[in-house]
Motif scaffolding. Structure first.
Motif, PDB file in Angstrom:
ATOM      1  N   ASP A  30      12.293 -73.560  35.919  1.00 44.06           N
ATOM      2  CA  ASP A  30      12.531 -74.635  36.884  1.00 44.06           C
ATOM      3  C   ASP A  30      13.869 -75.331  36.677  1.00 44.06           C
ATOM      4  O   ASP A  30      14.163 -76.326  37.343  1.00 44.06           O
ATOM      5  N   VAL A  31      14.674 -74.828  35.750  1.00 46.84           N
ATOM      6  CA  VAL A  31      15.974 -75.430  35.448  1.00 46.84           C
ATOM      7  C   VAL A  31      17.076 -74.524  35.999  1.00 46.84           C
ATOM      8  O   VAL A  31      17.042 -73.305  35.782  1.00 46.84           O
ATOM      9  N   PRO A  32      18.063 -75.069  36.699  1.00 48.69           N
ATOM     10  CA  PRO A  32      19.153 -74.234  37.222  1.00 48.69           C
ATOM     11  C   PRO A  32      19.932 -73.560  36.086  1.00 48.69           C
ATOM     12  O   PRO A  32      20.240 -74.182  35.070  1.00 48.69           O
ATOM     13  N   VAL A  33      20.240 -72.289  36.260  1.00 44.75           N
ATOM     14  CA  VAL A  33      21.025 -71.548  35.277  1.00 44.75           C
ATOM     15  C   VAL A  33      21.898 -70.546  36.020  1.00 44.75           C
ATOM     16  O   VAL A  33      21.481 -69.949  37.016  1.00 44.75           O
ATOM     17  N   GLU A  34      23.126 -70.366  35.542  1.00 45.87           N
ATOM     18  CA  GLU A  34      24.058 -69.471  36.229  1.00 45.87           C
ATOM     19  C   GLU A  34      23.851 -68.006  35.852  1.00 45.87           C
ATOM     20  O   GLU A  34      24.224 -67.121  36.627  1.00 45.87           O
ATOM     21  N   TYR A  35      23.289 -67.741  34.666  1.00 50.83           N
ATOM     22  CA  TYR A  35      23.099 -66.349  34.257  1.00 50.83           C
ATOM     23  C   TYR A  35      21.798 -66.214  33.475  1.00 50.83           C
ATOM     24  O   TYR A  35      21.514 -67.032  32.584  1.00 50.83           O
ATOM     25  N   GLN A  36      21.017 -65.198  33.815  1.00 54.09           N
ATOM     26  CA  GLN A  36      19.786 -64.888  33.082  1.00 54.09           C
ATOM     27  C   GLN A  36      19.621 -63.381  32.994  1.00 54.09           C
ATOM     28  O   GLN A  36      19.831 -62.655  33.965  1.00 54.09           O
ATOM     29  N   CYS A  37      19.255 -62.912  31.799  1.00 50.69           N
ATOM     30  CA  CYS A  37      18.843 -61.514  31.631  1.00 50.69           C
ATOM     31  C   CYS A  37      17.419 -61.511  31.088  1.00 50.69           C
ATOM     32  O   CYS A  37      17.023 -62.410  30.345  1.00 50.69           O
ATOM     33  N   VAL A  38      16.656 -60.504  31.481  1.00 52.46           N
ATOM     34  CA  VAL A  38      15.229 -60.457  31.172  1.00 52.46           C
ATOM     35  C   VAL A  38      14.873 -59.105  30.562  1.00 52.46           C
ATOM     36  O   VAL A  38      15.307 -58.057  31.049  1.00 52.46           O
ATOM     37  N   GLY A  39      14.078 -59.159  29.497  1.00 47.91           N
ATOM     38  CA  GLY A  39      13.553 -57.954  28.875  1.00 47.91           C
ATOM     39  C   GLY A  39      12.049 -58.036  28.740  1.00 47.91           C
ATOM     40  O   GLY A  39      11.498 -59.118  28.498  1.00 47.91           O
ATOM     41  N   TYR A  40      11.396 -56.896  28.885  1.00 53.94           N
ATOM     42  CA  TYR A  40       9.942 -56.837  28.772  1.00 53.94           C
ATOM     43  C   TYR A  40       9.588 -56.275  27.397  1.00 53.94           C
ATOM     44  O   TYR A  40       9.920 -55.140  27.069  1.00 53.94           O
ATOM     45  N   SER A  84       4.250 -64.093  17.798  1.00 56.01           N
ATOM     46  CA  SER A  84       3.231 -65.150  17.865  1.00 56.01           C
ATOM     47  C   SER A  84       3.715 -66.390  18.605  1.00 56.01           C
ATOM     48  O   SER A  84       3.460 -67.521  18.204  1.00 56.01           O
ATOM     49  N   MET A  85       4.457 -66.175  19.693  1.00 59.59           N
ATOM     50  CA  MET A  85       4.874 -67.268  20.569  1.00 59.59           C
ATOM     51  C   MET A  85       4.391 -66.958  21.978  1.00 59.59           C
ATOM     52  O   MET A  85       4.314 -65.792  22.383  1.00 59.59           O
ATOM     53  N   GLU A  86       4.074 -68.002  22.711  1.00 65.93           N
ATOM     54  CA  GLU A  86       3.593 -67.825  24.073  1.00 65.93           C
ATOM     55  C   GLU A  86       4.701 -67.269  24.962  1.00 65.93           C
ATOM     56  O   GLU A  86       5.840 -67.717  24.924  1.00 65.93           O
ATOM     57  N   MET A  87       4.378 -66.271  25.750  1.00 68.17           N
ATOM     58  CA  MET A  87       5.326 -65.701  26.687  1.00 68.17           C
ATOM     59  C   MET A  87       5.425 -66.595  27.940  1.00 68.17           C
ATOM     60  O   MET A  87       4.442 -67.212  28.328  1.00 68.17           O
ATOM     61  N   PRO A  88       6.607 -66.604  28.571  1.00 65.28           N
ATOM     62  CA  PRO A  88       7.842 -65.955  28.159  1.00 65.28           C
ATOM     63  C   PRO A  88       8.591 -66.755  27.096  1.00 65.28           C
ATOM     64  O   PRO A  88       8.405 -67.971  26.988  1.00 65.28           O
ATOM     65  N   ILE A  89       9.431 -66.073  26.332  1.00 68.05           N
ATOM     66  CA  ILE A  89      10.290 -66.730  25.342  1.00 68.05           C
ATOM     67  C   ILE A  89      11.698 -66.793  25.914  1.00 68.05           C
ATOM     68  O   ILE A  89      12.280 -65.770  26.276  1.00 68.05           O
ATOM     69  N   HIS A  90      12.233 -68.001  26.012  1.00 67.66           N
ATOM     70  CA  HIS A  90      13.558 -68.209  26.585  1.00 67.66           C
ATOM     71  C   HIS A  90      14.560 -68.569  25.480  1.00 67.66           C
ATOM     72  O   HIS A  90      14.372 -69.555  24.771  1.00 67.66           O
ATOM     73  N   ALA A  91      15.589 -67.760  25.324  1.00 63.07           N
ATOM     74  CA  ALA A  91      16.694 -68.068  24.414  1.00 63.07           C
ATOM     75  C   ALA A  91      17.796 -68.702  25.249  1.00 63.07           C
ATOM     76  O   ALA A  91      18.457 -68.035  26.053  1.00 63.07           O
ATOM     77  N   CYS A  92      17.971 -69.998  25.084  1.00 72.31           N
ATOM     78  CA  CYS A  92      18.829 -70.793  25.960  1.00 72.31           C
ATOM     79  C   CYS A  92      20.141 -71.157  25.270  1.00 72.31           C
ATOM     80  O   CYS A  92      20.135 -71.664  24.143  1.00 72.31           O
ATOM     81  N   ILE A  93      21.240 -70.916  25.952  1.00 71.98           N
ATOM     82  CA  ILE A  93      22.529 -71.443  25.520  1.00 71.98           C
ATOM     83  C   ILE A  93      22.761 -72.729  26.304  1.00 71.98           C
ATOM     84  O   ILE A  93      22.886 -72.707  27.536  1.00 71.98           O
ATOM     85  N   ALA A 145      18.541 -65.747  28.013  1.00 72.63           N
ATOM     86  CA  ALA A 145      17.957 -64.429  27.746  1.00 72.63           C
ATOM     87  C   ALA A 145      16.452 -64.632  27.571  1.00 72.63           C
ATOM     88  O   ALA A 145      16.026 -65.447  26.749  1.00 72.63           O
ATOM     89  N   THR A 146      15.663 -63.901  28.341  1.00 69.75           N
ATOM     90  CA  THR A 146      14.223 -64.114  28.367  1.00 69.75           C
ATOM     91  C   THR A 146      13.476 -62.861  27.941  1.00 69.75           C
ATOM     92  O   THR A 146      13.785 -61.761  28.402  1.00 69.75           O
ATOM     93  N   LEU A 147      12.509 -63.044  27.044  1.00 64.92           N
ATOM     94  CA  LEU A 147      11.557 -61.994  26.707  1.00 64.92           C
ATOM     95  C   LEU A 147      10.221 -62.347  27.335  1.00 64.92           C
ATOM     96  O   LEU A 147       9.736 -63.475  27.188  1.00 64.92           O
ATOM     97  N   THR A 148       9.626 -61.384  28.025  1.00 63.42           N
ATOM     98  CA  THR A 148       8.342 -61.641  28.653  1.00 63.42           C
ATOM     99  C   THR A 148       7.539 -60.350  28.709  1.00 63.42           C
ATOM    100  O   THR A 148       7.953 -59.329  28.158  1.00 63.42           O
ATOM    101  N   ASP A 149       6.371 -60.416  29.355  1.00 55.78           N
ATOM    102  CA  ASP A 149       5.571 -59.213  29.580  1.00 55.78           C
ATOM    103  C   ASP A 149       5.185 -59.170  31.054  1.00 55.78           C
ATOM    104  O   ASP A 149       5.570 -60.043  31.836  1.00 55.78           O
TER     105      ASP A 149
END
Length: 325
Positions: free
Chosen positions: A251-261, A271-280, A239-243
């Motif tokens: 650059d890492v293979p993943v079977e599922y990703q959802c993205v929110g702006y 106060s974290m550099e975008m994008p923020i990746h929540a990885c399982i 799950a990724t938060l970005t702007d």
């Protein structure tokens, strides 16, 4: 997503209560870009409550701690789980935070998480492990193994953010990392991120619905900008938060990703550099448990060389109450 979400933070035992209490000051507040956080405190003793007992507290009656013995109060804790969740109703997202090495939190936490999963609730677990003593190391190992078993019995993934208290990462550092994890999750589940729907996040957590991976205990890790994996680890779901100024691609293979702006106010607060990746991430706990087993073996090896000798002689005489005169 447009729905305003609420996160219930169930702080179990001393460690969990310490983390959950940091969010007590946010009760009743609504911060733009974040889910509403409601903390609850559950324990077997008042000793972990630094001030007067707040109303959002559940103390198991008739107990005064577990003394790091996980089996001492299991039966009554398991019996009270439904009562606890009746008093503190599950929310849109439920975070269960507790220690792995103690006797109360390491039982209350898994019991609550198991019951929440059985009810079909969204659950994320935060665990602080400890290897300071043999019993804490053994408890931490069994706590992680318990979650693997819970995942099997409930046929659902158990997503866990895990940190260990060590010389390099003492309690204060771990506490801060736990608090940051809750804040980032509050941003992810805020309901205010453009293009990120609740169904997306449901699939992110219940990854077995949308990937080839089976339900089990897996690690939750947060990465800013770049995702890095360790040896024998796999990125299962993301799950990724970005702007609009940063790409969500990795650059890492993943079977599922959802993205929110994310909105500007939330982005500034995180106060974290975008994008923020929540990885399982898969494969982490295989090594973690192996390391814990190795540490237990070291404790046992050291104990085996200790010879216990009495300081009294078999011929010593004493009074009936044990005094040698």
């Amino acid at each position: 997503m447009t729905k305003e979400n609420t996160i219930a933070v169930y702080g179990a035992g001393g460690f969990g209560i310490n983390i959950a209490s940091q969010f007590q000051r946010f009760v009743g507040r609504k911060d733009p870009g974040f889910a509403k956080i409601v903390p609850y405190f559950i324990d077997t003793s008042k000793s972990n409550l630094l001030e007067s007992v707040p109303e959002n507290t559940y103390l198991v009656e008739g107990l005064d701690g577990s003394g790091k013995l996980r089996n001492s109060n299991y039966a009554i804790i398991a019996e009270k789980s439904k009562e606890i969740l009746h008093k503190f109703r599950p929310a849109d997202i439920n975070i269960v935070v507790h220690s792995g090495g103690g006797g109360s939190g390491s039982v209350i936490g898994p019991v609550l998480a198991s019951e929440l999963l059985a009810r079909g609730e969204t659950v994320i677990v935060l665990i602080g492990g400890s290897t300071s003593s043999r019993i804490e190391t053994e408890n931490t190992k069994k706590t992680l193994q318990s979650y693997e078993m819970i995942s099997q019995k409930r046929d659902k993934p158990v997503i866990c953010f895990y940190r260990e208290n060590t010389k390099d990462t003492p309690r204060g550092v771990v506490d801060n990392q736990m608090q940051v994890a809750v804040v980032v999750l509050a941003a992810i589940f805020s309901g205010a991120n453009r293009e990120l729907e609740s169904a997306d996040l449901g699939n992110w957590i219940n990854y077995n619905k949308v990937t080839s991976y089976s339900p089990k205990l897996n690690m939750l890790e947060f990465h800013s900008n770049i995702v890095k994996l360790g040896k024998n680890q796999s990125l299962i779901s993301l799950a990724t938060l970005t702007d609009d100024n940063h790409s969500s691609d990795i650059d890492v293979p993943v079977e599922y990703q959802c993205v929110g702006y994310v909105g500007e106010k939330a982005k500034d607060a995180i106060s974290m550099e975008m994008p923020i990746h929540a990885c399982i991430v898969g494969g982490v706990f295989n090594q973690t448990v192996a390391d814990l087993e190795e540490k237990v073996a070291v404790f046992d090896e050291l104990r085996a060389v200790v010879v216990e000798k009495s300081i009294i002689k078999s011929s010593s005489s004493s009074t009936n109450d044990g005094l040698i005169l």
